[in-house]
Design an enzyme around this catalytic site. Structure first.
Site, PDB file in Angstrom:
ATOM      1  N   HIS A   9      90.123  42.746 -42.425  1.00 33.01           N
ATOM      2  CA  HIS A   9      91.224  42.645 -43.400  1.00 33.01           C
ATOM      3  C   HIS A   9      90.889  41.610 -44.483  1.00 33.01           C
ATOM      4  O   HIS A   9      91.133  41.827 -45.665  1.00 33.01           O
ATOM      5  CB  HIS A   9      92.522  42.186 -42.720  1.00 33.01           C
ATOM      6  CG  HIS A   9      93.103  43.150 -41.733  1.00 33.01           C
ATOM      7  ND1 HIS A   9      93.452  42.775 -40.465  1.00 33.01           N
ATOM      8  CD2 HIS A   9      93.417  44.464 -41.834  1.00 33.01           C
ATOM      9  CE1 HIS A   9      93.973  43.804 -39.828  1.00 33.01           C
ATOM     10  NE2 HIS A   9      93.963  44.853 -40.630  1.00 33.01           N
ATOM     11  N   LYS A  40     107.403  50.195 -32.962  1.00 33.97           N
ATOM     12  CA  LYS A  40     106.203  49.617 -32.343  1.00 33.97           C
ATOM     13  C   LYS A  40     106.550  48.260 -31.739  1.00 33.97           C
ATOM     14  O   LYS A  40     107.413  47.555 -32.253  1.00 33.97           O
ATOM     15  CB  LYS A  40     105.111  49.401 -33.408  1.00 33.97           C
ATOM     16  CG  LYS A  40     104.358  50.655 -33.803  1.00 33.97           C
ATOM     17  CD  LYS A  40     103.130  50.236 -34.612  1.00 33.97           C
ATOM     18  CE  LYS A  40     102.488  51.393 -35.349  1.00 33.97           C
ATOM     19  NZ  LYS A  40     101.504  50.909 -36.345  1.00 33.97           N
ATOM     20  N   ARG A  56      87.639  52.543 -42.708  1.00 32.82           N
ATOM     21  CA  ARG A  56      86.537  52.170 -41.821  1.00 32.82           C
ATOM     22  C   ARG A  56      85.628  53.359 -41.513  1.00 32.82           C
ATOM     23  O   ARG A  56      84.431  53.281 -41.614  1.00 32.82           O
ATOM     24  CB  ARG A  56      87.071  51.618 -40.499  1.00 32.82           C
ATOM     25  CG  ARG A  56      87.440  50.178 -40.575  1.00 32.82           C
ATOM     26  CD  ARG A  56      88.336  49.795 -39.447  1.00 32.82           C
ATOM     27  NE  ARG A  56      89.609  50.493 -39.545  1.00 32.82           N
ATOM     28  CZ  ARG A  56      90.646  50.230 -38.798  1.00 32.82           C
ATOM     29  NH1 ARG A  56      90.571  49.337 -37.856  1.00 32.82           N
ATOM     30  NH2 ARG A  56      91.784  50.884 -38.974  1.00 32.82           N
ATOM     31  N   SER A  66      92.368  45.535 -35.166  1.00 34.15           N
ATOM     32  CA  SER A  66      93.306  44.623 -34.493  1.00 34.15           C
ATOM     33  C   SER A  66      93.536  45.060 -33.062  1.00 34.15           C
ATOM     34  O   SER A  66      93.619  44.233 -32.151  1.00 34.15           O
ATOM     35  CB  SER A  66      94.650  44.609 -35.228  1.00 34.15           C
ATOM     36  OG  SER A  66      94.484  44.197 -36.553  1.00 34.15           O
TER      37      SER A  66
HETATM   38  P1  ADP Z   1      98.103  49.891 -40.103  1.00 33.75           P
HETATM   39  O1  ADP Z   1      98.925  49.860 -38.846  1.00 33.75           O
HETATM   40  O2  ADP Z   1      98.900  50.107 -41.338  1.00 33.75           O
HETATM   41  O3  ADP Z   1      96.876  50.763 -40.045  1.00 33.75           O
HETATM   42  P2  ADP Z   1      96.298  47.655 -39.911  1.00 33.75           P
HETATM   43  O4  ADP Z   1      96.654  46.220 -39.853  1.00 33.75           O
HETATM   44  O5  ADP Z   1      95.609  48.235 -38.723  1.00 33.75           O
HETATM   45  O6  ADP Z   1      97.638  48.378 -40.248  1.00 33.75           O
HETATM   46  O7  ADP Z   1      95.389  47.927 -41.193  1.00 33.75           O
HETATM   47  C1  ADP Z   1      95.835  47.654 -42.490  1.00 33.75           C
HETATM   48  C2  ADP Z   1      94.821  48.185 -43.473  1.00 33.75           C
HETATM   49  O8  ADP Z   1      93.586  47.484 -43.299  1.00 33.75           O
HETATM   50  C3  ADP Z   1      94.484  49.651 -43.292  1.00 33.75           C
HETATM   51  O9  ADP Z   1      94.219  50.200 -44.576  1.00 33.75           O
HETATM   52  C4  ADP Z   1      93.232  49.633 -42.480  1.00 33.75           C
HETATM   53  O10 ADP Z   1      92.429  50.787 -42.680  1.00 33.75           O
HETATM   54  C5  ADP Z   1      92.537  48.407 -43.049  1.00 33.75           C
HETATM   55  N1  ADP Z   1      91.605  47.821 -42.088  1.00 33.75           N
HETATM   56  C6  ADP Z   1      91.823  47.468 -40.812  1.00 33.75           C
HETATM   57  N2  ADP Z   1      90.705  46.978 -40.241  1.00 33.75           N
HETATM   58  C7  ADP Z   1      89.746  47.037 -41.179  1.00 33.75           C
HETATM   59  C8  ADP Z   1      88.345  46.704 -41.218  1.00 33.75           C
HETATM   60  N3  ADP Z   1      87.714  46.248 -40.141  1.00 33.75           N
HETATM   61  N4  ADP Z   1      87.667  46.911 -42.380  1.00 33.75           N
HETATM   62  C9  ADP Z   1      88.313  47.402 -43.455  1.00 33.75           C
HETATM   63  N5  ADP Z   1      89.607  47.755 -43.482  1.00 33.75           N
HETATM   64  C10 ADP Z   1      90.317  47.573 -42.376  1.00 33.75           C
END
Ligand code: ADP
Length: 165
Positions: A17, A41, A89, A131
């Site tokens: 992130h 959730k 990703r 995450s």
């Molecule tokens: P959500 O539940 O909305 O997917 P996340 O916190 O998992 O929330 O992810 C938020 C954003 O960050 C999403 O666009 C996700 O694809 C991106 N993201 C999560 N992990 C990574 C990573 N390792 N590299 C790049 N983008 C990421």
């Protein structure tokens, strides 16, 4: 000035992130990192904890940390933004993100200038970081130090230590 929204669960924020946020700042003047509150959730960290961790990890005056409940399109109108930033990703992210981006563009038609999504490819060293995996590994006592900021690591240790008691 271009203000982009970077919405997500951030449960917790990872180095993946942070990479997107830093690169996003090269393109946009200001980013609002928006923690999505989803009542369906059960997150590991509360919205307040998630916002605190983001603030601790990203100290830029061009980044605002906030949370929102409900539709992103409504939040975008409130923040007067018409750009959403999302990270990609793997191909597996694509299908859902593609659908979501189209839906937001359709629903966001009432927004001044609409609502478009800009995708950024993950940094190659972060493509396997999520995450959910960080939470899982950490819950079993695994080492996640390479995937998250130090302050998040301490909070995870604390969380699972308390859970075991
Ligand atoms: P959500 O539940 O909305 O997917 P996340 O916190 O998992 O929330 O992810 C938020 C954003 O960050 C999403 O666009 C996700 O694809 C991106 N993201 C999560 N992990 C990574 C990573 N390792 N590299 C790049 N983008 C990421």
């Amino acid at each position: 000035m271009t203000l982009a929204l970077y919405p997500g669960s951030f449960d917790p924020i990872t180095n993946g992130h942070i990479n997107i946020i830093q690169r996003g700042l090269n393109i946009f003047d200001k980013l609002v990192v928006a923690v999505a509150i989803n009542v369906r959730k059960t997150p590991l960290f509360s919205a307040q904890e998630r916002m605190d961790m983001i603030r601790e990890a990203v100290g830029s005056d061009r980044v605002e940390v906030d949370c929102f409940e409900g539709l992103l399109v409504d939040y975008a109108i409130k923040k007067q933004s018409n750009v959403v930033l999302r990270g990609l990703r793997a191909v597996s992210d694509f299908e859902f993100e593609f659908q979501l981006a189209h839906m937001n563009r359709r629903l966001g038609a009432e927004n001044k200038n609409g609502l478009d999504t800009v995708f950024m490819m993950t940094g190659e060293e972060h493509f396997y970081v999520s995450s959910s995996l960080v939470r899982e590994i950490s819950s079993f006592g695994g080492n996640v130090s390479g995937f998250i900021p130090k302050s998040v690591e301490s909070r995870l240790l604390e969380k699972f230590k308390n859970d075991k008691n």
